[in-house]
Design a protein around this motif. Sequence first.
Motif, PDB file in Angstrom:
ATOM      1  N   VAL A 481       0.970  -1.255  -0.075  1.00  0.00           N
ATOM      2  CA  VAL A 481      -0.064  -0.016  -0.118  1.00  0.00           C
ATOM      3  C   VAL A 481       0.914   1.238  -0.042  1.00  0.00           C
ATOM      4  O   VAL A 481       1.997   1.273   0.694  1.00  0.00           O
ATOM      5  N   TYR A 483       0.580   5.384   1.030  1.00  0.00           N
ATOM      6  CA  TYR A 483      -0.552   6.321   1.681  1.00  0.00           C
ATOM      7  C   TYR A 483       0.145   7.623   1.543  1.00  0.00           C
ATOM      8  O   TYR A 483       1.163   7.826   1.977  1.00  0.00           O
ATOM      9  N   ILE A 549     -11.312   3.927   3.107  1.00  0.00           N
ATOM     10  CA  ILE A 549     -10.522   4.612   3.733  1.00  0.00           C
ATOM     11  C   ILE A 549     -10.832   5.191   5.066  1.00  0.00           C
ATOM     12  O   ILE A 549     -10.324   5.125   6.307  1.00  0.00           O
ATOM     13  N   CYS A 558      -5.206   6.416  -0.859  1.00  0.00           N
ATOM     14  CA  CYS A 558      -4.574   5.482  -0.818  1.00  0.00           C
ATOM     15  C   CYS A 558      -4.634   4.270  -1.774  1.00  0.00           C
ATOM     16  O   CYS A 558      -5.694   4.157  -2.265  1.00  0.00           O
TER      17      CYS A 558
END
Length: 569
Positions: A481, A483, A549, A558
């Motif tokens: 991921v 972010y 989110i 993200c």
Amino acid sequence: DEEFNELCFEFGLELDEITSEKDIISKEKGEEKAKGASDTVLYKIDVPANRYDLLCLEGLVRGLQVFKERINLPMYEKIIPAQGEGQRLIITEETVQVRPHAVAAVLRNITFTKERYDSFIDLQEKLHQNICRRRALVAIGTHDLDTISGPFTYTAKAPSEIKFKPLNQSQEYTASQIMDLYRTDSHLRHYLHLIENKPLYPVIYDSNGVVLSMPPIINGDHTKISVNTRNVFIECTGTDITKAKIVLDIIVTMFSEYCAKPFSVEAAEVVYPNGKTHIYPELAYRKEKVKPELINKKIGISETPSSLAKLLTRMCLKSHVTGNGNNIEIEIPPTRADIIHACDIVEDAAIAYGYNNIQMTIPKTYTIANQLPLNKLTELLRLDLAAAGFTEALTFALCSQEDIADKLGMEISATKAVRIANPKTAEFQVARTTLLPGLLKTIAANRKMPLPLKLFEISDVVVKDPNTDVGARNYRHFCAVYYNKSPGFEIIHGLLDRVMQLLEVPPNEENGYTIKATEGSAFFPGRCAEIFAKGQSIGKLGVLHPDVITKFELTMPCSALEINIEPFV
């Protein structure tokens, strides 16, 4: 304390911690509640589940004394009273539907003190919890014999016909009222279900109709034992006769030490519905023969037969060498119901020899160990993903249902998740089917860290699969991921290309990988792609949906990627 810790370890036990009532209460409920509690030092000792004979102080001390060769193992003796003088327990056929088995014995002229009495009650409680399977298989009742007169009858009656004063209550109740009375009792309510829906409830009477107990729920108040009790009548009722015999043997062998004639038990006669009789407790001693070479070979030592016999004798298994040292004859006492097979005897010899004293040797097998290919690939990928600037996270394999379903906009039934029966906390209800929630929760816990946050994890997910023998299957997934203030789809896409480059999979349709636009419930519409490689779909990448989110308590956009790496092994 250290010496005792050593001794426990040598005997195959673990001294868990040295504490006191005050410490325990202050840990659980805080300093305030602990005021006035006792400071006496308590040893918390872990006893292995097979050693029922070590569940009370008497048995533990006896076991350790024999181990230290300070005393010889006592011989437990069964005294059969003259014809017509012993206690009898008559079982009627009504019990067959509820709890068909019962055994009984008497401890004569016993001397209790406060400590011995507490230990006696405590042992029953511990046995109820483990071998008796929370009283489902066996329930123990102990009664003051001087308050009742035999013969005793074990029968089953309709709840409305049973009426008596239960232990520590002030008035009489019928069986149905007793059930209602204990429905809120923190201790006894767990046992009500065992007989609640049966048409008849089991009950034991004496010759005058006094109720001794209504197993497996509660004893009568009339027969309750106290520190001043001299003669104890013990009955065990149950659905498993073998376990009932073991439980009776353990209780009488542990506490016959305090009888006027130590280690002697008065037998009782049990009369079955078909008229047959049997004397309990059985207190059966039996002999087993084991070859010394077998013991030496299995443990990996080379001791003489006589020293092996000595080791076993220290473990409460009285042994001597027979037949020119070809065999060791072992006498198994009634306290050791856990000795079922020769391997149990070998294990005890190993404990007495001392696991730390066994020499480590290289195994005599010609094999060269190799890493599992899947794990090797995982290790190689982890290094290169870290080099690409991503930080590795390791998250729990269990999560809540919301994490893998509601929060990702899916139905729990569509996830094929494996559920945990009777979960301890809401956080651990199912095995994860995707790695994404774990990483999002990690980001939520690290929001204070400077942006961007780039995390990855390579771990197993679990999904139901009816075709496997266990009904579920693991897959090794890789999830990453990104972010930041902007979604950074290009960074996640770049990471996918880097991973494929490392796996030497070219970006083409024939024998490489491609991505195609698709929709995913967790992703932003029009910002999600499915990844195909080796002719199959291996996962998705894209920008996460704002709803996802916010459900994970995050505030920035993200993007994420999750693929199955098993096809590349």
